[in-house]
Write an enzyme that holds these catalytic residues in place. Structure first.
Site, PDB file in Angstrom:
ATOM      1  N   HIS A  63       0.962  -1.221  -0.191  1.00  0.00           N
ATOM      2  CA  HIS A  63      -0.373   0.129  -0.195  1.00  0.00           C
ATOM      3  C   HIS A  63       1.105   1.162  -0.021  1.00  0.00           C
ATOM      4  CE1 HIS A  63      -3.499   2.133   0.928  1.00  0.00           C
ATOM      5  NE2 HIS A  63      -2.419   3.213   2.037  1.00  0.00           N
ATOM      6  N   HIS A 109     -10.005   3.017  -1.258  1.00  0.00           N
ATOM      7  CA  HIS A 109     -10.523   2.806  -0.019  1.00  0.00           C
ATOM      8  C   HIS A 109     -10.963   1.947  -0.097  1.00  0.00           C
ATOM      9  CE1 HIS A 109      -9.691   4.792   3.945  1.00  0.00           C
ATOM     10  NE2 HIS A 109      -8.787   4.157   3.424  1.00  0.00           N
TER      11      HIS A 109
END
Ligand SMILES: Nc1ncnc2c1ncn2[C@@H]1O[C@H](COP(=O)(O)OP(=O)(O)O)[C@@H](O)[C@H]1O
Ligand SMILES: [Mg+2]
Lengths: 756, 99, 245, 99
Positions: A63, A109
């Site tokens: 990430h 997200h």
């Protein structure tokens, strides 16, 4: 993760080489491979302690580090005369003239939204806003690109309700309008929805700030919410791990809760600090929290930083230093401030009721090695809990050249052309199944705030006035569109992405704007699957080719991998957003609407390819064939011509590009939004009716000859299709349906499934 | 002084529409809850109070509920519970401490 | 003489600049006031703008009504000064007891952002004196907590005294009696959920809000001339006075 | 069968942020409530259940709380009370009537 194994080393025992042995497998529990652990030892010249290991683990997660994708992203074209800041910073920034710059970024997200849809989506909005005001820009618009399973599934309905409520709850409350987005339903997203959020901000060019901690002795001031145990390990666990079938529960760490009211005050406080030149740099706290913000601001400036963990205001008692450093608590910013300005900074924060605490000091690089050190101290002047080269957390992250391979059945699938499918006798039924009114979603979003929204959701692109308090006045406007097409991209990720960029640029042109820049969010499956890496690589190449051909630089992006559920990867889902500029926004441009009696003109060449179309994939469950070719030069001419047509006062009364659902859906949407019917004569067949390749635009005008003439002069095909009027939608002998019936189907797709 | 935790319930007055309760109620049969009747949604607010004794703590709770926690136009409030917190006088509260 | 309108900013307000721009388009001046200000300075009217004061936490307007500026707003209203609450501002006025009743979550429990037809039901208030009785205006609504509610007696009173100022033609939120806005007995304090400032520019589709903003400026100019001399402010018996700090 | 009214509290798990509670808490000193410490916002849900006995009613409440009222990822729930409703088997409940 075993929390006990991560307690602070005994005071005084720190970074002396090897002083605190880390259990051999702790790094694995943190998601680091043995090679990565060895790399950390090499960087430090000794084994790391727990605090250090935790920081590397979060910073080197997929990430934060883009370790699988970075080597591919370098192929994207990022330069252009207007680009002030390209990829790599918190947001891309382009100069739009009149002394004004625009900051833009999109981010996913996805995984948090799969677990707690409201808070996952809400904190997604919060995070993307911070990326924008970090650059000194005032956020003026949001967009959301959403992907769910199909609405016959109860969990999908729960996810969708929650995600939309979360974006609405946070975006409306923080006071930034959500002016558009995307909505896609396909079974592959059922357990792994995608939630991509884009934010656009504006700033006077001279207020642009970069997140750098320069000047030894300057102070690092933490602003905003107190730090809790939010998302500890969330970066590596939540964002980088896929979701299995049944036992999602095992991967549910603490959920982060958004606080839009804190964020609103934080925006105002930060913009006031920037306006008054009270900060040297600001950086948001996102993934990897303080570890990331402190190391990146110091690392970018070639400096070091001493951070006092005890000075960090905590929400909970007894937080361990590694928790404080890696917490992902929301609504926090790090400001770099000169000691002389500190009192003023505190005063501004007090006025906005924003907490501010000095947590660190910028230090000179180590004279021997020339590298800045990030040192974590247990109290000012206290024990050193961690000591690492600041830049190493970001810059020395591993980069993987993961194996890639096309799917084995690629050739066979390409050869399986949907043109061979039997032609429907009547296309009306297919059309009725494809219409969908997304207003159920955007009615829940404040899309009017700031009095800038000239073209609201419901048309091809949102068109905004270029205005905000403190901004120089400008007659220009902005147009913005987000686009995706996982159907195309699963047929051919390279060509699919090219067409996607072409479509997005055309949407913006339909808003009367010249495309200026693009941001993207690459949502893909598990990068350890060679096929997924191939998809990613192809998609990047397609984006690079189309952006180069159309002269649109990529100014930012985000990558979300491991989107899979039950072992199946999602279809490749690159999302692109093109920003365009309208030279003079003096009147409301034509939108997706009709006026009784207007002629309908189709601009752009006839196409009949059906591969990857909604008709083939959704209606006939056919996923093969080869995507339509496109001609970038012709597309450029089309973009210019459309901008020209839309810009001529009164020439057009309606405009809509042919995309999703093809000409059939374009005509239906024009009719539905205006409640005026359509009569179109000859269309070659269902191929022409449902083909989606971008390169065609339907315009409604009372000066058809002039429009056709202008288009032909520009070297474009153009022909009169028919006219607007009546209360039916009729296309040759392919479609004939009452507007009222079409409208009911359109409304019911969402409202019928989601309202009780 | 001692520390007490009060639990305050704020609920809609009879006759005031309760769309949240009604929505949950409507969802119930589909989930198999066919023995559940009326559902009413209210707030449960837990408040820590420093006070010499329980009566004083409750008095603070009542005043807080009347002045702030409930809107008398549409809501009623009730102190559901009040319990002494163990040795709380010195322990600093954690959450959201004022600067 | 152009009137000056004070626009109150609470932390969490977000329509303050939009209101300033709407007032200016209507020909007036506007000035921002801060929630901590103990007095209003030299203003002829006050607008409490939309947004989410204090995050709307607890209840919309529940915390904002305790702000120091609200004591000054209450005094100003009591002296007959024009006070208008738009959306969140309406919620604050009801919480502060300057208007009766309360606002609840929308029927359907969803936020609604849309432009809806609204009918002017009374033209004897500071917000509607230049509008026509029964005139239908296209006004944006934008709220989650916009469903007006009150007890029977209050509703009867509002109707009998023609204090419903604007009504929805198509009720978007389940509001009692289609109420979109009401006024106090003195008719100088008006609260409404629709946003007139969002309908003040042709580039944004509707200019129907201008007649309301011009009415306010008109009333403000009048009030400025004869401040205090006008009709006495009447807090009705069951309006609870706000607690001043 | 008899009728029971259950009172269910749903609150954020320890460690999960509660911005609303924290904001109210920060506002209190200015309102004169200087003895109030931590404030936590939760929901209080009153539910009417038909069941043979209290234990069965409570069991329905627990299942309802876990499946519908709380999201276990971030919330805990607790049955605070369960009381028998007088002669309720026949009396139709008032507002918020079942469809
Ligand atoms: N999730 C969403 N949020 C906000 N607006 C949306 C959303 N989905 C769709 N819309 C809006 O609905 C309209 C139609 O969307 P779409 O069919 O994706 O347009 P296009 O095909 O022209 O890109 C657009 O104006 C878009 O902004
Ligand atoms: Mg389009």
């Amino acid at each position: 993760m075993d929390d006990e194994s991560l307690t602070v080393p005994a005071p005084g025992a720190v970074p002396a080489p090897g002083a605190v042995p880390v259990g051999a497998d702790v790094h694995r529990a943190l998601g680091l491979t043995d090679e990565e652990a060895a790399a950390i030892v090499a960087i430090l010249g000794r084994p790391p302690n727990h605090v250090e290991l935790a920081m590397y683990a979060v910073m080197w997660s997929e990430h934060c580090s883009y370790k699988s994708s970075r080597r591919h992203l370098g192929r994207l074209p990022t330069d252009g005369p207007h680009v002030l800041v390209g990829p790599g910073e918190n947001a891309g920034v382009v100069d739009v003239g009149d002394g004004i710059a625009v900051a833009i970024r999109i981010e996913s997200h996805n995984h948090p939204s799969a677990v707690e849809p409201y808070q996952g989506a809400a904190t997604g909005v919060g995070g993307i806003l911070r990326d924008i005001f970090t650059m000194g820009a005032r956020p003026i618009a949001l967009m959301d690109a959403l992907f769910f399973g199909t609405l016959d599934d109860a969990r999908t309905r729960w996810l969708m309700e929650g995600v939309v409520a979360g974006i609405s709850g946070y975006g409306n409350s923080v006071g930034v309008p959500t002016v558009g987005g995307e909505l896609t339903f396909a079974p592959g997203y059922a357990r792994n929805p995608l939630v991509n959020v884009l934010c656009l901000g504006v700033l006077p060019v001279e207020r642009l700030v970069l997140a750098r901690a320069t000047g030894a002795g300057n102070l690092a001031v933490l602003l905003g919410s107190p730090t809790g145990r939010d998302g500890i390990g969330g970066v590596s666990v939540l964002a980088s791990a896929g979701f299995g079938g049944a036992d999602d529960g095992a991967k549910r760490p603490s959920v982060q809760v958004g606080d839009p009211y804190e964020e609103k005050r934080l925006v105002e406080a930060c913009l006031e600090l920037l306006d008054r030149h009270l900060v040297v740099g600001v950086q948001d706290l996102g993934g990897a929290g303080l570890a990331c913000a402190t190391s990146e601001t110091a690392g970018r400036a070639g400096m070091g930083m001493d951070v006092d963990v005890r000075a960090v205001p905590c929400r909970e008692p007894g937080m361990a230093p590694y928790e404080v450093m890696t917490s992902e608590s929301q609504e926090r910013m790090l400001a770099i401030v000169t000691p002389a300005d500190l009192d003023e900074v505190h005063a501004v924060c007090r006025r906005w009721e924003v907490r501010s605490a000095v947590v660190g000091v910028v230090t000179d690089p180590d004279p021997a090695s020339g590298t800045g050190r990030l040192r974590i101290l247990d109290g000012r002047g206290g024990h050193v809990l961690a000591d690492v080269p600041a830049a190493s957390l970001a810059d020395d992250a591993p980069r993987y050249d993961r194996p890639l391979a096309p799917p084995r059945d690629l050739e066979r699938r390409r050869a399986d052309d949907p043109a061979a499918l039997p032609a429907p006798a009547d296309c009306t039924e297919d059309l009725l199944a494809m219409v969908l009114d997304p207003s159920w979603v955007y009615r829940q979003y404040d899309h009017q705030l700031f009095l800038n929204t000239v073209v609201a959701p419901g048309s091809d692109a949102a068109v905004l006035r270029l205005a905000a308090p403190g901004l120089p006045t400008s007659a220009k406007g902005l147009a913005l569109s987000t686009d995706s097409n996982p159907r195309w991209c699963s047929v051919d990720p390279r060509r699919g992405t090219e067409l996607l960029v072409a479509e997005s640029a055309l949407n913006v042109a339909c808003g009367g704007a010249r495309p200026l820049a693009l941001v993207n969010c690459l949502n893909f499956g598990n990068p350890e699957h060679p096929e997924v890496m191939w998809q990613l690589s192809e998609s990047v190449d397609g984006m690079a080719a189309a952006c180069s051909a159309l002269g649109i630089p990529v100014v930012g992006g985000n990558v979300s991998l491991y989107n899979e559920s039950g072992g199946a990867d999602i279809d490749p889902t690159p999302v692109v957003a093109v920003l365009g500029v309208v030279d003079r926004l003096e009147r409301v441009p034509a939108t997706v609407t009709l006026v009784e009696g207007a002629s309908l003109v189709l601009v752009g060449g006839t196409r009949t390819e059906l591969a990857g179309s909604r008709w083939a994939v959704e209606r006939r469950d056919h996923r093969g064939g080869a995507l339509a070719d496109w001609d970038p030069h012709g597309h450029r001419r089309l973009l210019d011509a459309v901008v020209e047509l839309v810009g001529r006062p009164g020439l057009l009364v309606g405009v809509h590009d042919v995309a999703d659902g093809g000409l059939a859906l374009a005509l239906a949407e024009l009719a539905l939004r205006s409640e005026v019917g359509v009569r179109v004569g000859e269309v070659a067949g269902h191929g022409e009716l449902f083909s989606e390749a971008p390169g065609r635009v339907v315009v409604a005008t009372f000066e058809a000859d002039r429009v056709v003439g202008m288009c032909r002069a520009a070297g474009l095909d153009a022909r009169v299709l028919g006219e607007a009027g009546g209360d039916r939608v009729v296309v040759g002998d392919l479609v004939d349906v009452a507007l009222a019936e079409l409208r009911a189907a359109w409304r019911d797709q969402l409202a019928g499934a989601l309202e009780d | 002084m001692a520390s007490f935790e009060l639990l305050v319930e704020v609920r809609r007055r009879e006759g005031i529409a309760d769309p949240e309760g009604a929505t949950v109620q409507r969802a119930l049969p589909a989930l198999g809850f066919d023995t559940v009747g009326r559902v009413r949604m209210g707030r449960a607010i837990r408040v820590e109070v420093e006070a010499p004794d329980e009566a004083a703590a409750r008095a603070v709770g009542v005043s807080l509920a009347n002045r702030l926690l409930a809107n008398p136009v549409m809501e009623d409030s009730e102190i559901l519970a009040c319990r002494a917190l163990p040795g709380a006088a010195d322990a600093a509260p954690g959450a959201g401490e004022p600067r | 003489m152009t009137a000056t309108v004070g626009v109150v900013v609470f932390p969490g307000s977000n329509c303050e600049h939009d209101v300033v721009s709407g007032i200016e388009r209507a020909g007036g001046h506007a000035r921002l006031l801060w929630h901590q200000d103990p007095d209003l300075g030299d203003v002829d009217a006050v607008v409490l703008p939309g947004g989410f004061a204090h995050g709307d936490y607890l209840r919309a307007g529940a915390l904002a009504r305790f702000a120091p500026v609200m004591a000054a707003v209450t005094d100003f209203a009591a002296a007959g000064g024009p006070v208008v609450g738009i959306c969140n501002g309406f919620q604050v006025l009801t919480e502060a007891g300057l208007l009766p009743g309360a606002l609840q979550k929308n029927r359907g429990l969803r936020f609604v952002c849309a432009t809806v037809p609204v009918e002017v039901s009374s033209t004897t208030t500071v917000l509607t004196e230049l509008a026509g009785q029964g005139q239908v205006l296209a006004l944006p609504v934008n709220h989650f907590v916009g469903s007006y509610t009150c007890d029977r007696r209050t509703l009867d009173e509002l109707r009998a005294e023609e204090r419903v100022v604007v009504r929805y033609v198509e009720n978007p939120n389940g509001s009692l009696d289609d109420i979109a806005g009401i006024c106090n007995p003195g008719r100088n304090v008006v609260g409404l959920m629709p946003h007139p400032e969002r309908a003040s520019d042709p580039l944004l589709g509707s200019v129907d809000g201008l007649v309301l903003l011009r009415s306010l400026l008109h009333a403000a100019a009048g009030a400025g001339a004869g401040a205090g001399a006008g009709a006495g402010p009447l807090l009705s018996a069951h309006d609870q006075p706000p607690i001043s700090l």
